[in-house]
Write a protein that holds these residues in place. Structure first.
Motif, PDB file in Angstrom:
ATOM      1  N   PRO A   1      20.725  86.684  16.932  1.00 58.54           N
ATOM      2  CA  PRO A   1      20.632  87.802  15.982  1.00 58.54           C
ATOM      3  C   PRO A   1      19.506  88.769  16.348  1.00 58.54           C
ATOM      4  O   PRO A   1      18.425  88.366  16.760  1.00 58.54           O
ATOM      5  CB  PRO A   1      20.337  87.106  14.651  1.00 58.54           C
ATOM      6  N   GLY A   2      19.783  90.048  16.221  1.00 55.63           N
ATOM      7  CA  GLY A   2      18.804  91.093  16.492  1.00 55.63           C
ATOM      8  C   GLY A   2      19.144  92.319  15.664  1.00 55.63           C
ATOM      9  O   GLY A   2      20.009  92.271  14.781  1.00 55.63           O
ATOM     10  N   PRO A   3      18.483  93.446  15.908  1.00 53.42           N
ATOM     11  CA  PRO A   3      18.765  94.672  15.150  1.00 53.42           C
ATOM     12  C   PRO A   3      20.228  95.093  15.224  1.00 53.42           C
ATOM     13  O   PRO A   3      20.801  95.538  14.224  1.00 53.42           O
ATOM     14  CB  PRO A   3      17.857  95.705  15.822  1.00 53.42           C
ATOM     15  N   ASP A   4      20.853  94.964  16.402  1.00 53.73           N
ATOM     16  CA  ASP A   4      22.266  95.338  16.536  1.00 53.73           C
ATOM     17  C   ASP A   4      23.145  94.506  15.604  1.00 53.73           C
ATOM     18  O   ASP A   4      24.024  95.038  14.915  1.00 53.73           O
ATOM     19  CB  ASP A   4      22.736  95.136  17.986  1.00 53.73           C
ATOM     20  N   THR A   5      22.901  93.200  15.582  1.00 49.75           N
ATOM     21  CA  THR A   5      23.679  92.307  14.722  1.00 49.75           C
ATOM     22  C   THR A   5      23.485  92.652  13.253  1.00 49.75           C
ATOM     23  O   THR A   5      24.444  92.650  12.463  1.00 49.75           O
ATOM     24  CB  THR A   5      23.281  90.843  14.962  1.00 49.75           C
ATOM     25  N   ALA A   6      22.252  92.955  12.881  1.00 45.97           N
ATOM     26  CA  ALA A   6      21.953  93.288  11.478  1.00 45.97           C
ATOM     27  C   ALA A   6      22.709  94.535  11.037  1.00 45.97           C
ATOM     28  O   ALA A   6      23.311  94.569   9.955  1.00 45.97           O
ATOM     29  CB  ALA A   6      20.446  93.485  11.301  1.00 45.97           C
ATOM     30  N   ILE A   7      22.700  95.579  11.875  1.00 44.00           N
ATOM     31  CA  ILE A   7      23.375  96.831  11.533  1.00 44.00           C
ATOM     32  C   ILE A   7      24.890  96.630  11.464  1.00 44.00           C
ATOM     33  O   ILE A   7      25.556  97.108  10.539  1.00 44.00           O
ATOM     34  CB  ILE A   7      23.044  97.919  12.578  1.00 44.00           C
ATOM     35  N   ILE A   8      25.446  95.922  12.431  1.00 45.02           N
ATOM     36  CA  ILE A   8      26.891  95.696  12.466  1.00 45.02           C
ATOM     37  C   ILE A   8      27.330  94.851  11.269  1.00 45.02           C
ATOM     38  O   ILE A   8      28.379  95.111  10.658  1.00 45.02           O
ATOM     39  CB  ILE A   8      27.296  95.027  13.789  1.00 45.02           C
TER      40      ILE A   8
ATOM     41  N   ARG B   1      26.330 106.439  15.222  1.00 49.97           N
ATOM     42  CA  ARG B   1      24.963 106.853  15.517  1.00 49.97           C
ATOM     43  C   ARG B   1      23.973 105.720  15.265  1.00 49.97           C
ATOM     44  O   ARG B   1      23.016 105.543  16.031  1.00 49.97           O
ATOM     45  CB  ARG B   1      24.598 108.077  14.675  1.00 49.97           C
ATOM     46  N   GLN B   2      24.190 104.967  14.199  1.00 48.33           N
ATOM     47  CA  GLN B   2      23.289 103.852  13.899  1.00 48.33           C
ATOM     48  C   GLN B   2      23.296 102.816  15.017  1.00 48.33           C
ATOM     49  O   GLN B   2      22.241 102.354  15.458  1.00 48.33           O
ATOM     50  CB  GLN B   2      23.694 103.203  12.567  1.00 48.33           C
ATOM     51  N   GLY B   3      24.490 102.439  15.461  1.00 47.33           N
ATOM     52  CA  GLY B   3      24.577 101.469  16.554  1.00 47.33           C
ATOM     53  C   GLY B   3      23.992 102.018  17.841  1.00 47.33           C
ATOM     54  O   GLY B   3      23.294 101.310  18.572  1.00 47.33           O
ATOM     55  N   PHE B   4      24.263 103.288  18.112  1.00 46.85           N
ATOM     56  CA  PHE B   4      23.803 103.927  19.339  1.00 46.85           C
ATOM     57  C   PHE B   4      22.280 104.019  19.395  1.00 46.85           C
ATOM     58  O   PHE B   4      21.648 103.577  20.365  1.00 46.85           O
ATOM     59  CB  PHE B   4      24.424 105.324  19.438  1.00 46.85           C
ATOM     60  N   LEU B   5      21.678 104.569  18.352  1.00 48.59           N
ATOM     61  CA  LEU B   5      20.221 104.780  18.361  1.00 48.59           C
ATOM     62  C   LEU B   5      19.447 103.477  18.238  1.00 48.59           C
ATOM     63  O   LEU B   5      18.380 103.329  18.836  1.00 48.59           O
ATOM     64  CB  LEU B   5      19.824 105.735  17.231  1.00 48.59           C
ATOM     65  N   THR B   6      19.973 102.529  17.463  1.00 48.83           N
ATOM     66  CA  THR B   6      19.285 101.239  17.324  1.00 48.83           C
ATOM     67  C   THR B   6      19.118 100.565  18.675  1.00 48.83           C
ATOM     68  O   THR B   6      18.062  99.991  18.979  1.00 48.83           O
ATOM     69  CB  THR B   6      20.069 100.312  16.373  1.00 48.83           C
ATOM     70  N   ASN B   7      20.143 100.633  19.505  1.00 46.80           N
ATOM     71  CA  ASN B   7      20.078 100.000  20.823  1.00 46.80           C
ATOM     72  C   ASN B   7      19.353 100.873  21.837  1.00 46.80           C
ATOM     73  O   ASN B   7      18.504 100.392  22.592  1.00 46.80           O
ATOM     74  CB  ASN B   7      21.489  99.682  21.315  1.00 46.80           C
ATOM     75  N   LEU B   8      19.663 102.161  21.854  1.00 43.67           N
ATOM     76  CA  LEU B   8      19.092 103.057  22.862  1.00 43.67           C
ATOM     77  C   LEU B   8      17.580 103.174  22.730  1.00 43.67           C
ATOM     78  O   LEU B   8      16.861 103.246  23.740  1.00 43.67           O
ATOM     79  CB  LEU B   8      19.731 104.446  22.745  1.00 43.67           C
ATOM     80  N   LEU B   9      17.064 103.204  21.496  1.00 44.77           N
ATOM     81  CA  LEU B   9      15.633 103.397  21.267  1.00 44.77           C
ATOM     82  C   LEU B   9      14.835 102.097  21.309  1.00 44.77           C
ATOM     83  O   LEU B   9      13.650 102.092  20.988  1.00 44.77           O
ATOM     84  CB  LEU B   9      15.413 104.087  19.914  1.00 44.77           C
TER      85      LEU B   9
END
Length: 209
Positions: free
Chosen positions: A19-26, A117-125
Motif C-alpha cells: 500500500p502507498g499513496p497510489d493505492t490510497a487514491i485508487i 489528474r489525481q493518479g497522475f500527479l500523485t505518482n509523478l510528483l
C-alpha cells in the motif's frame, strides 16, 4: 538478454502490492465514485510511470536525484499535493454527510474529471519513484549496447504489472461494493484515506534527501 527477468517480475509485483499513496487514491475513488473512477485514476498512475521510465532511460531521473534543489522541489510539491488531497477528503466528511450515490450522474462532475489528474500527479510528483527506477531497475539490466532497451523493457514491465494489479484490485473492490458503499463505510474510507494521505505527505516532506 536480461538475466533474472522472472525474479524481477516477482520482486516488482511484491513491491507494487504494498500500500502507498497510489493505492490510497485508487481505493477512495473506486469506493466513492465507482469503478470507472478507479480505472481513470489508475490510467493517470500508469502515464506517470511511463514518464518516470522514459526519464530514467534518458538520464533525467539521475539529474533530479543528484540535484538537491530539483529533488527538493519535486519532493515538496508531491508532499503538498498529498496533504491537499488528504485535507480535501477529511473536509468532505466534515461538511457533508456522505450518501450512497443512487445516480452516478449526480456525483460531482469536477471530482469525476479530476480522477486521472489525481493518479497522475500523485505518482509523478513522488521523487521516491524516480529513485526507485534508478536503484531497483539497474540491478536487473545488463551493461553494454543493449542496456538502453533492457532498461526500457523493465520499466514497461513494471508499468504493465501495475496495470494488472490495480485492474484486479479495482474489480475486487467493486465486487464488495454493496458493503463498501454504505454511508458509514464511505465516511470511514474518506476519513481514513485523508489521514493516510496527509501522513504520506508529511513523511515525504520530512524525509531527508
Amino acid at each position: 538478454m536480461m538475466e533474472n527477468y522472472f525474479l524481477f517480475i516477482f520482486m516488482a509485483f511484491m513491491l507494487i502490492i504494498l500500500p502507498g499513496p497510489d493505492t490510497a487514491i485508487i481505493t477512495k475513488n473506486t469506493i466513492s465514485k465507482r469503478k470507472a473512477a478507479g480505472l481513470q485514476t489508475t490510467a493517470g498512475t500508469l502515464i506517470a510511470l511511463l514518464i518516470h521510465t522514459m526519464a530514467a532511460v534518458f538520464g533525467l531521473s539521475a539529474l533530479i536525484v543528484k540535484s538537491a534543489f530539483l529533488f527538493s522541489i519535486l519532493k515538496y510539491a508531491g508532499a503538498v499535493y498529498l496533504i491537499y488531497l488528504g485535507c480535501k477528503s477529511i473536509l468532505f466528511i466534515i461538511k457533508k454527510q456522505p450518501q450512497a450515490p443512487s445516480d452516478p450522474e449526480q456525483v460531482n462532475k469536477f471530482a469525476k474529471e479530476s480522477n486521472f489528474r489525481q493518479g497522475f500527479l500523485t505518482n509523478l510528483l513522488n521523487p521516491k519513484v524516480a529513485v526507485f527506477f534508478l536503484t531497483f531497475l539497474p540491478q536487473f539490466a545488463g551493461k553494454g549496447d543493449h542496456a538502453f532497451f533492457e532498461f526500457l523493457a523493465l520499466g514497461l514491465t513494471y508499468t504493465l504489472l501495475t496495470l494488472i494489479w490495480f485492474f484486479f484490485y479495482i474489480y475486487l473492490i467493486h465486487f464488495v461494493s454493496d458493503f463498501m458503499k454504505k454511508p458509514t463505510t464511505m465516511k470511514a474510507v474518506e476519513g481514513l484515506t485523508g489521514a493516510v494521505l496527509i501522513l504520506f505527505g508529511l513523511k515525504l516532506a520530512l524525509e531527508k534527501n
